[in-house]
Enzyme design. Structure first.
Site, mmCIF file in Angstrom:
data_model
loop_
_atom_site.group_PDB
_atom_site.id
_atom_site.type_symbol
_atom_site.label_atom_id
_atom_site.label_comp_id
_atom_site.label_asym_id
_atom_site.label_seq_id
_atom_site.Cartn_x
_atom_site.Cartn_y
_atom_site.Cartn_z
ATOM 1 N N ASP A 419 49.493 38.830 46.308
ATOM 2 C CA ASP A 419 48.361 38.079 45.767
ATOM 3 C C ASP A 419 48.469 36.584 46.084
ATOM 4 O O ASP A 419 49.505 36.076 46.507
ATOM 5 C CB ASP A 419 48.300 38.293 44.261
ATOM 6 N N GLU A 422 45.771 31.119 48.261
ATOM 7 C CA GLU A 422 44.576 30.307 48.515
ATOM 8 C C GLU A 422 44.506 29.071 47.614
ATOM 9 O O GLU A 422 43.563 28.292 47.700
ATOM 10 C CB GLU A 422 43.304 31.143 48.338
ATOM 11 N N ASP A 487 38.408 39.572 43.402
ATOM 12 C CA ASP A 487 37.970 39.777 42.014
ATOM 13 C C ASP A 487 36.447 39.760 41.904
ATOM 14 O O ASP A 487 35.844 38.687 41.784
ATOM 15 C CB ASP A 487 38.551 38.680 41.118
#
Length: 727
Positions: A419, A422, A487
């Site tokens: 994950d 960014e 998400d």
């Protein structure tokens, strides 16, 4: 002799040069560059190829959301030009403005690739470039990384900056408004985890910019495309053309890289996203199997333990097995693997300050630093973390060997979500490599993906282990094993809900990232919104026709409807996993095409029907492989759906109705029976027909298409009998 002299004069005076595949034509007023008959740029004084200038910018970051502004101080058109060179050395066009701001541009090979535009000289007193390319009014443009709101990029501009995609992503919606009021995290139509300055034109050429700084792809103009680059060094541009759209995508994927085939175990069913410790994990598995759910793996993101914050329970970012939270997990992994069930977990490039792994990395100096030489600490919402410096080779080796290999691969895990990456800020940070944060920000996901890929390959586990990422940039194609869409909100909005994952997958496929998936049912539940059973199941229907089915409990598991929330949902979800498994051979063949030929698994219709103009405008249906057309139901409370069939012969999957393409049709689409057609005469016909034998749950008779058919037949027979008896 006269003819020889005439030929020499022709070579000297001719204004058309061919360097590699580039055709360079010019006269006193214009320069035109093309590949074959495809014009790429045309420079005139009124419409220059290049602009240079200066601007002052400001970039602010908060939890992965960026506020980016600039004030353009000057923008200067480079109107003047000269053309020099030879066929052997390549042709160089020198652009300037009255002799100032001299920029030399070479059109030719860079020694590795043909059709490269290289800037061999740039002025030292500018920090912006604007580059214009030729465009036609009816041209379509695709790519730009993973774009959730628009598949055809024409008519919009797209900043290239990896970041949180935002919650809502549409400034006209109440969800985006609330998100911006809460933490300025609403996003916009262009915000994405995975931007990439690469695009594919319906004129059958691609263009790739190799810069990693902030840039903007602007497709709002009728006769040109413009790319703004926030640097005085614009990097290189790579072009190529093909005779077909399919061939063009294959060429681009060959250039940027392709993904490996996925592990065999993944095709056994769905990966269940569950949490809560060993006992809860085993209970969920038992429950799923008892209801017929095909389980290929369990994804336990809380394997490293949990911490308490005012926001609730959060994962403890100390990437190793927590035996108190998951007792005997090492034993259970082996048992589950013998049952054909893999165990997958979660990591990020951050370590919690309270963990022992943070203390080891901090002592070794492996984190991103502040200008004062201290470890840069980031606040992730009442817990504080350090970010591994991915430009430090020793830090990467430590993370790769001591965390991924030792704590994960040797522990027996079959994969993980890799994950984040960014969030990298641009202020108050210093890196081992000495590079600026503005240059590194978009590279960070590639460095993170490379670290994960190396760990898998060096362990000899490529093809057995997979990791999935949401953040990406140019280079993700050849490092990540599979992407995921990040998400989504738990609704049907096109900006951030279920429908948005379709253009996201299509746009990724156009730039060579041809294997992706999404959280079934979405992730984000806020502002009194929660996932419904219908949304979960409609999302699951779509996931059947993708390479990977994976559930996620979301950010609020207790309010989101889960696959295990009721007996009925469990049975309905079980059928979807069985459908997915029944497609195993077809899915594997489709993935193999992506790996070997660069044809994405989820494809826009025009890749196989490019002579059908309607296909270029379709963003919410797709081809899964060559022979399945999928048009997911993307609105609530619908039992029928309108879709377009391209010019071919089609068979409706659920009742064998045959239709001719080149038209829009409306089909019945009750829950559990998504609109799916297969090509008449497909070599996979028997496989597709077997899907209809995957029966609906017993308690689902009132809402399934198959049961509706049975009752309709019974009613019709009774009606006919009544008419005959009462004559």
């Amino acid at each position: 002799m006269i003819r020889l002299l005439q030929f020499v004069v022709f070579l000297v005076c001719c204004s058309r040069y061919v360097n590699s595949a580039f055709n360079v034509e010019h006269d006193n007023a214009r320069v035109s560059v093309s590949i074959g008959a495809t014009k790429l740029l045309e420079h005139t004084r009124d419409s220059p190829f290049l602009f240079v200038g200066n601007a002052a910018s400001e970039i602010e970051e908060h939890l992965g959301n960026f506020q980016i502004d600039q004030y353009v101080q000057q923008r200067i058109a480079l109107t003047d030009f000269t053309v020099d060179g030879s066929p052997s050395s390549g042709y160089v066009v020198t652009f300037s403005r009255g002799g100032d701001y001299v920029t030399k541009v070479k059109f030719g090979s860079d020694g590795k690739q043909e059709n490269v535009v290289s800037f061999t000289k740039t002025p030292s007193n500018v920090n912006r470039y604007w580059i214009r390319l030729f465009a036609e009014v009816d041209e379509h443009v695709y790519g730009g990384g993973e774009q959730f709101s628009y598949f055809d990029l024409r008519g919009h501009n797209f900043p290239m900056w990896t970041r949180e995609q935002g919650v809502g992503r549409n400034k006209s919606t109440i969800v985006t408004f609330y998100s911006n009021q809460y933490d300025n995290g609403g996003g916009d139509y262009h915000t994405t985890y995975y931007p990439e300055p690469t695009f594919v034109s319906s004129r059958k050429y691609y263009c790739h910019f190799d810069t990693t700084v902030y840039s903007v792809l602007d497709f709002r103009h009728s006769n040109f495309h413009e790319v703004e680059i926030w640097s005085g060094q614009p990097g290189k541009l790579y072009f190529d053309t093909a005779s077909t759209m399919l061939g063009l995508v294959q060429q681009l994927s060959g250039f940027l890289g392709r993904q490996p085939e996925l592990p065999e175990w993944l095709h056994n069913g769905a990966v269940l996203g569950i949490q809560g410790g060993t006992e809860a994990m085993l209970g969920y598995i038992k429950q799923a199997k008892e209801h017929g759910v095909r389980v290929s793996g369990v994804w336990i993101q809380d394997w490293s333990g949990r911490i308490k914050t005012s926001f609730g329970s959060r994962i403890f970012w100390n990437w190793k097995w927590n035996p108190e939270h998951y007792p005997k997990l090492d034993v259970e992994i082996k048992k589950l693997k013998n049952e054909g069930i893999s165990v997958l977990t979660y990591i990020s490039p951050y370590l919690n300050k309270e963990g022992d792994l943070f203390k080891v990395a901090d002592a070794k100096g492996y984190f991103v630093k502040t200008p004062e030489g201290k470890t840069h600490i980031a606040n992730f919402g009442e817990f504080y973390v350090g970010s591994i410096d991915l430009t430090n080779p020793k830090a990467c080796e430590w993370y790769k060997n001591d965390i991924i290999k030792k704590e994960m691969i040797e522990f027996g895990l079959s994969g993980w979500m890799a994950d984040f990456s960014e969030y990298l800020p641009t202020e108050n940070v210093v890196f081992h490599s000495g590079e600026s944060a503005e240059v590194l920000h978009n590279k960070w996901p590639i460095l993170w993906a490379t670290l994960n890929r190396q760990a898998v390959e060096e362990s000899g586990k490529l093809g057995e282990i997979l990791f999935w990422m949401r953040a990406g940039y140019s280079g993700s194609q050849k490092q990540s094993t599979i992407m995921w869409a990040g998400d989504q909100f738990v609704d049907y909005s096109r900006g951030d809900g279920l429908p948005s994952v379709i253009p996201a997958a299509l746009s990724l496929g156009m730039i060579g990232s041809g294997v992706t998936h999404f959280d079934i049912g979405g992730y984000t539940a806020l502002f009194d919104y929660a996932r419904s059973e219908e949304l979960l199941l409609r999302s699951g229907e779509m996931a059947v026709f993708t390479p990977m089915m994976r559930t996620h409990e979301g950010n609020r598991p207790k309010v989101n409807w889960q696959y295990y929330s009721s007996e009925g949902t469990l049975r309905k979800f079980a059928r979807l996993t069985q459908l997915h498994h029944a497609l195993t051979d077809y899915t594997k063949a489709t993935i193999k095409e992506n790996t070997e030929q660069g044809i994405p698994t989820v494809r826009p219709l025009f890749l196989h029907y490019e002579n059908d103009p309607e296909t270029y405008n379709i963003a919410y249906q797709y081809l899964y492989g060559r022979d399945l057309l999928v048009a997911p139901v993307c609105e609530p409370n619908r039992d029928s759906w309108d879709l377009y069939l391209p010019d071919d012969k089609w068979v409706y999957l659920w009742n064998d109705t045959q239709l001719v393409g080149g038209q829009r049709v409306v089909v019945d689409a009750p829950l559990g029976y998504p609109p799916v057609f297969y090509r008449h005469g497909s070599v996979w016909t028997k496989t597709f027909q077997s899907l209809t034998k995957v029966m609906a749950p017993k308690d689902d008779s009132s809402s399934t298409y198959a049961s509706w058919q049975i009752w309709a037949a019974v009613i019709l027979a009774a009606t006919v009998a009544y008419i005959l008896l009462t004559r």
